[in-house]
Design an enzyme around this catalytic site. Structure first.
Site, short mmCIF file in Angstrom:
data_model
loop_
_atom_site.label_atom_id
_atom_site.label_comp_id
_atom_site.label_asym_id
_atom_site.label_seq_id
_atom_site.Cartn_x
_atom_site.Cartn_y
_atom_site.Cartn_z
N GLU A 61 -63.91 16.71 88.13
CA GLU A 61 -62.56 16.54 88.65
C GLU A 61 -61.85 17.87 88.76
O GLU A 61 -61.13 18.13 89.72
CB GLU A 61 -61.76 15.60 87.72
N GLU A 62 -62.08 18.73 87.76
CA GLU A 62 -61.27 19.95 87.61
C GLU A 62 -61.44 20.94 88.76
O GLU A 62 -60.56 21.74 89.01
CB GLU A 62 -61.60 20.63 86.27
N ASP B 26 -57.10 16.59 78.28
CA ASP B 26 -57.48 16.57 79.70
C ASP B 26 -58.99 16.67 79.84
O ASP B 26 -59.53 17.76 79.86
CB ASP B 26 -56.78 17.73 80.42
N ASP C 94 -55.26 10.20 83.43
CA ASP C 94 -55.52 11.65 83.36
C ASP C 94 -54.23 12.42 83.14
O ASP C 94 -54.09 13.56 83.55
CB ASP C 94 -56.23 12.11 84.64
N HIS D 167 -61.80 11.32 83.77
CA HIS D 167 -62.86 12.27 84.14
C HIS D 167 -63.49 12.90 82.91
O HIS D 167 -62.84 13.13 81.89
CB HIS D 167 -62.39 13.30 85.16
N HIS E 6 -55.36 22.72 80.08
CA HIS E 6 -56.20 23.85 80.53
C HIS E 6 -56.09 25.08 79.63
O HIS E 6 -56.18 26.21 80.13
CB HIS E 6 -55.85 24.25 81.97
#
Lengths: 382, 382
Positions: free
Chosen positions: A245-246, A211, A273, A199, A344
């Site tokens: 995606e997130e 990520d 991912d 992504h 994140h």
């Protein structure tokens, strides 16, 4: 990425528009006012409502939803709940980031704080998304560090009253984004397809190198290197860079809907991912036939210690909704012990990437997807 | 700590005033203006001068003092120098935190940024002290994260111009602080002394749990537990909590000066300031006689795997100036691999401490110092 693809000599590339929620972090501040003044680190959880000015309230610390449920609503009312839950696995612990706002709001809380979802911290805050429910008041939610969660826990355990002031100004609007699709058309049965993906969106903190910069790049690399090597597989090899995606697999959902009549043509779907650390093999979801077949192919990679196969019910993130439809798929298995250290957070930068590991991932990803797309027979789904 | 000592039934405790520099962090901000706007994490280095408003200048990235020296002064003039030096050992790398401001100012720079002194980072900034020199312009110095140092390095390597804006408002004044001294008087030769110590000051970021809360507590524990056990050693066992270690061993220096005529009475001096992780033994500085003797005593701790002896020329931090005077001494040897992860950062909190390890350290520290203070003969210095 489209321009970069063209610059690398690949022109069968297009984008598909997707409406996505765009959540923009504003000024955020978290202060403990009692038992003493102290500034704490804060990272609003994605999709959270803002605070509308400041919220000042007493904090109650709990370690689980069960503990929250055991407390009278009258005590929770008007309070801020801190969920100080130890990280076990991501799957187990993520519910505290995702569902705390709803669970606490149902009992009358005015905001929630969540211990960052990570096994290790160097005073690092980790964001992510959350879920609200209809008819439940939307209350603001923010992550704090493990260190501050432990600190507030200790004060709470001593029976002292904690009062904090929280301020979050963020905005949510809808916007147009795009999935990016790059094809190497199959020479024999071009309608049949093997998909590799990652992504393209990331959180605003850090650089999204882990990520999912790594996963996105190794998937982008597949058509580019095949083109460079002048290799065409039997089936079409499609690389997809999913958007959004997130905040709820929005790119993947849009693709699934738009291409619903072509799902039978997807022989195999892959996503990376979960890091591009040292590659190990594949995590495969599908029938026994599928895992046997993939296992055979993986044995070709034994000389590079790349033949590990892990069986899973579902796998990947975006691709899980395809797997739910019965399409077999796999995600990259790699030495991802440190993945959630960075996930994140501001620490998700190129510094956390090892160039040689990423190159190994890319080579493996291209080779294995090419071999699957080149198979003489279609993959039997059952 | 004096009250806490009294509350634990130990009353032979007093303080000695020391004039110390008090450096107070103010508002700090670091912004990259070119090639694009980005807020960076900043932590002013202790004792740095403030910026007096904002400094906006081009950044030149170097990896060593040698590289700085190889660049023309005309190029350095008016610039901000970023020292992006990989962590090897603390002893090797600390010079970049300590001496960069002087080295860069001599060549005409207006400020320095220093890659945080740590082997690992989760976007963590680490402060510490620096040294200015007479007749060299004092320029501001701040630490940035490894991630941001790498980020700026990549931009610099591409040949792009980096412009940053730095603002630091901090204050330096002199103030009165105190060393805390707790005695268990010797029953036989009370004038002779074995000293255990740790430092009571810490940086303003974090809680100072690792540096040096643990070391301070296990040294404080020695007289308290001996009193509790009604044990008195042959020589006086003195616990000292040094003040102002972080900005130049000021507490230790004041003690050395005030007690200069009693140095012959110090048989052995110990400090723990490198962590209170799993204890392993002692790092000893002294003559061969001394290390042989301490090694014999350490063998009593073999059943607990606590008999490791490492020989050093000097050891400890505060106590190094005593060792320089020929007094033998030791610091706690412990499994301190993660010490510099937390050192001088917001991550130095109780979360990084393991209670059972600290208790083991305390028990070992009390037992070994008691045995040394109880020796039938004085320690021969040569």
């Amino acid at each position: 990425m489209k321009d970069l693809t063209n610059k690398n000599g690949v022109f069968d590339v297009h984008t598909e528009d997707v409406m996505v929620p765009e959540w923009k972090r504003g000024l955020e501040s978290l202060k403990m006012l009692r038992p003493r003044l102290k500034q704490l680190s804060i990272l609003g959880i994605g999709l959270s409502v803002p605070t509308d000015g400041k919220i000042t309230a007493e904090v109650i610390v709990v370690s689980s939803f069960e503990e929250l449920e055991s407390i009278d609503n009258a005590i929770i009312k008007g309070k801020i709940i801190l969920f100080n839950t130890n990280f076990t696995t991501y799957e187990n612990t993520i519910q505290y980031r995702r569902n705390s706002a709803v669970k606490a709001a149902r009992k009358g809380a005015v905001a929630v704080l969540v211990r960052s979802i990570t096994p290790i911290s160097l005073y690092t805050t980790h964001t992510g998304d959350l879920v609200y429910e209809p008819h439940v008041k939307k209350i603001p939610a923010a992550a704090i560090t493990i260190e501050d969660a432990d600190f507030l826990q200790r004060i709470h355990n001593r029976g002292e009253v904690i009062v904090i002031e929280i301020q979050m100004s963020n905005e949510l609007k809808a916007n147009i984004s795009r999935n990016l699709i790059i094809d190497v058309k199959g020479y024999d049965i071009p309608d049949k397809m093997v998909i590799v993906s990652g992504h393209i969106d990331s959180w605003d903190v850090g650089q999204g190198a882990i990520d999912d910069g790594g996963g996105m790049m190794i998937s982008w690399f597949v058509p580019v290197v095949l083109n460079y090597l002048k290799l065409k597989p039997r089936r079409t090899l499609r690389a997809i860079l999913w958007t959004s995606e997130e905040v709820g697999l929005n790119g993947a959902k849009a693709y699934l809907e738009r291409h619903s009549d072509e799902l039978d043509n997807i022989d195999f779907i892959m996503e990376s991912d979960e890091g591009t650390f040292k590659p190990l093999g594949l995590e495969v979801a599908g029938s026994k036939n599928v895992t046997c077949l993939i296992n055979e192919i993986l044995q070709l990679f034994k000389p590079w210690d790349l033949n590990r196969l892990k069986v899973a019910n579902s796998t990947g993130s975006d691709i899980s909704i395809f797997i739910d439809k019965g399409i077999p798929g796999a995600s990259l298995l790699n030495k991802d012990d440190r993945y959630f250290w960075y996930h994140h957070s501001n620490a998700d930068t190129l510094t956390a990437q090892n160039k040689s590991d990423v190159l190994d991932c890319a080579a493996f990803w291209a080779a294995i997807s090419y071999l699957i797309a080149e198979l003489p027979v279609d993959i039997r789904r059952s």
